[in-house]
Design a protein around this motif. Sequence first.
Motif, PDB file in Angstrom:
ATOM      1  N   ARG A  53       0.819  -1.227   0.000  1.00 45.67           N
ATOM      2  CA  ARG A  53       0.000   0.000   0.000  1.00 45.67           C
ATOM      3  C   ARG A  53       0.849   1.271   0.000  1.00 45.67           C
ATOM      4  O   ARG A  53       0.378   2.323  -0.389  1.00 45.67           O
ATOM      5  CB  ARG A  53      -0.968   0.000   1.182  1.00 45.67           C
ATOM      6  N   HIS A  54       2.105   1.173   0.427  1.00 41.95           N
ATOM      7  CA  HIS A  54       3.019   2.328   0.431  1.00 41.95           C
ATOM      8  C   HIS A  54       3.532   2.656  -0.974  1.00 41.95           C
ATOM      9  O   HIS A  54       4.099   3.713  -1.210  1.00 41.95           O
ATOM     10  CB  HIS A  54       4.219   2.024   1.326  1.00 41.95           C
ATOM     11  N   LEU A  55       3.338   1.742  -1.902  1.00 42.19           N
ATOM     12  CA  LEU A  55       3.926   1.802  -3.227  1.00 42.19           C
ATOM     13  C   LEU A  55       3.073   2.636  -4.179  1.00 42.19           C
ATOM     14  O   LEU A  55       1.861   2.487  -4.228  1.00 42.19           O
ATOM     15  CB  LEU A  55       4.026   0.368  -3.761  1.00 42.19           C
ATOM     16  N   ARG A  56       3.723   3.508  -4.941  1.00 45.85           N
ATOM     17  CA  ARG A  56       3.044   4.202  -6.043  1.00 45.85           C
ATOM     18  C   ARG A  56       3.306   3.382  -7.294  1.00 45.85           C
ATOM     19  O   ARG A  56       4.447   3.233  -7.724  1.00 45.85           O
ATOM     20  CB  ARG A  56       3.576   5.618  -6.227  1.00 45.85           C
ATOM     21  N   VAL A  57       2.228   2.846  -7.857  1.00 44.55           N
ATOM     22  CA  VAL A  57       2.320   1.970  -9.026  1.00 44.55           C
ATOM     23  C   VAL A  57       1.881   2.752 -10.264  1.00 44.55           C
ATOM     24  O   VAL A  57       0.818   3.372 -10.267  1.00 44.55           O
ATOM     25  CB  VAL A  57       1.432   0.718  -8.853  1.00 44.55           C
ATOM     26  N   THR A  58       2.714   2.728 -11.279  1.00 41.46           N
ATOM     27  CA  THR A  58       2.371   3.320 -12.570  1.00 41.46           C
ATOM     28  C   THR A  58       2.285   2.185 -13.576  1.00 41.46           C
ATOM     29  O   THR A  58       3.200   1.365 -13.670  1.00 41.46           O
ATOM     30  CB  THR A  58       3.431   4.345 -13.013  1.00 41.46           C
ATOM     31  N   SER A  59       1.190   2.141 -14.305  1.00 41.55           N
ATOM     32  CA  SER A  59       0.937   1.062 -15.245  1.00 41.55           C
ATOM     33  C   SER A  59       0.757   1.650 -16.638  1.00 41.55           C
ATOM     34  O   SER A  59      -0.037   2.570 -16.820  1.00 41.55           O
ATOM     35  CB  SER A  59      -0.332   0.329 -14.798  1.00 41.55           C
ATOM     36  N   ILE A  60       1.506   1.124 -17.609  1.00 35.17           N
ATOM     37  CA  ILE A  60       1.425   1.596 -18.992  1.00 35.17           C
ATOM     38  C   ILE A  60       0.867   0.472 -19.862  1.00 35.17           C
ATOM     39  O   ILE A  60       1.321  -0.672 -19.766  1.00 35.17           O
ATOM     40  CB  ILE A  60       2.816   1.986 -19.538  1.00 35.17           C
ATOM     41  N   GLU A  61      -0.094   0.819 -20.710  1.00 29.06           N
ATOM     42  CA  GLU A  61      -0.641  -0.155 -21.659  1.00 29.06           C
ATOM     43  C   GLU A  61      -1.039   0.569 -22.933  1.00 29.06           C
ATOM     44  O   GLU A  61      -1.608   1.659 -22.870  1.00 29.06           O
ATOM     45  CB  GLU A  61      -1.851  -0.883 -21.055  1.00 29.06           C
TER      46      GLU A  61
END
Length: 188
Positions: A53-61
């Motif tokens: 939950r501490h993680l900033r996730v960036t997702s590219i598609e």
Amino acid sequence: MKNSEFIVGKVPITKEEVRAISLAKLDLTRASNFLDIGSGTGSVTVEAALNNRHLRVTSIEKDQAALDLTRLNIEKFDLKNVVLIDGTAPLDPEKSGLNKSYQAIFLGGSGENLGDILDWSYQLLDQGGRLVSNFILLENATKAYRIMEDIGFKKIELVQVGVSVLEGLGGGHYLKPRNPIVIISGEK
């Protein structure tokens, strides 16, 4: 997480056993920014975001059907620590909303841009950051391994994972094999 927890369509999903190994090799416990390139259904994005939950996730598609599935799965799990970007890697961080610094990157799909994406990923990684990529085709896996060596990745590992699942057949059972997957990991 079980594959059955995800909304799926005709877009390939990183299967749960391969996802577990890939996420373990990423070592997200010390990461604050994680990039998922070629998110597909969003299974790696979602599991990384849920378990960290501490993680900033960036997702590219880049594929619209896959982008829609990733979005649906992010919404299903009500994830507030995920940014979804419609685009084709490599992207300009200034123009796309990407961070300029990541501690972990997962490469689930590369299309024809494998060399460019690996080089770009290396530039985005912090020192000690980890990159993990999955491949079905051996030609792409060996190409990625050589490119990673040339770029300067350290501690490169290549493992092949073969998973079989129990299925009924007539009055008995057998282990039905899934496609073997090559997992390559490396560190900046």
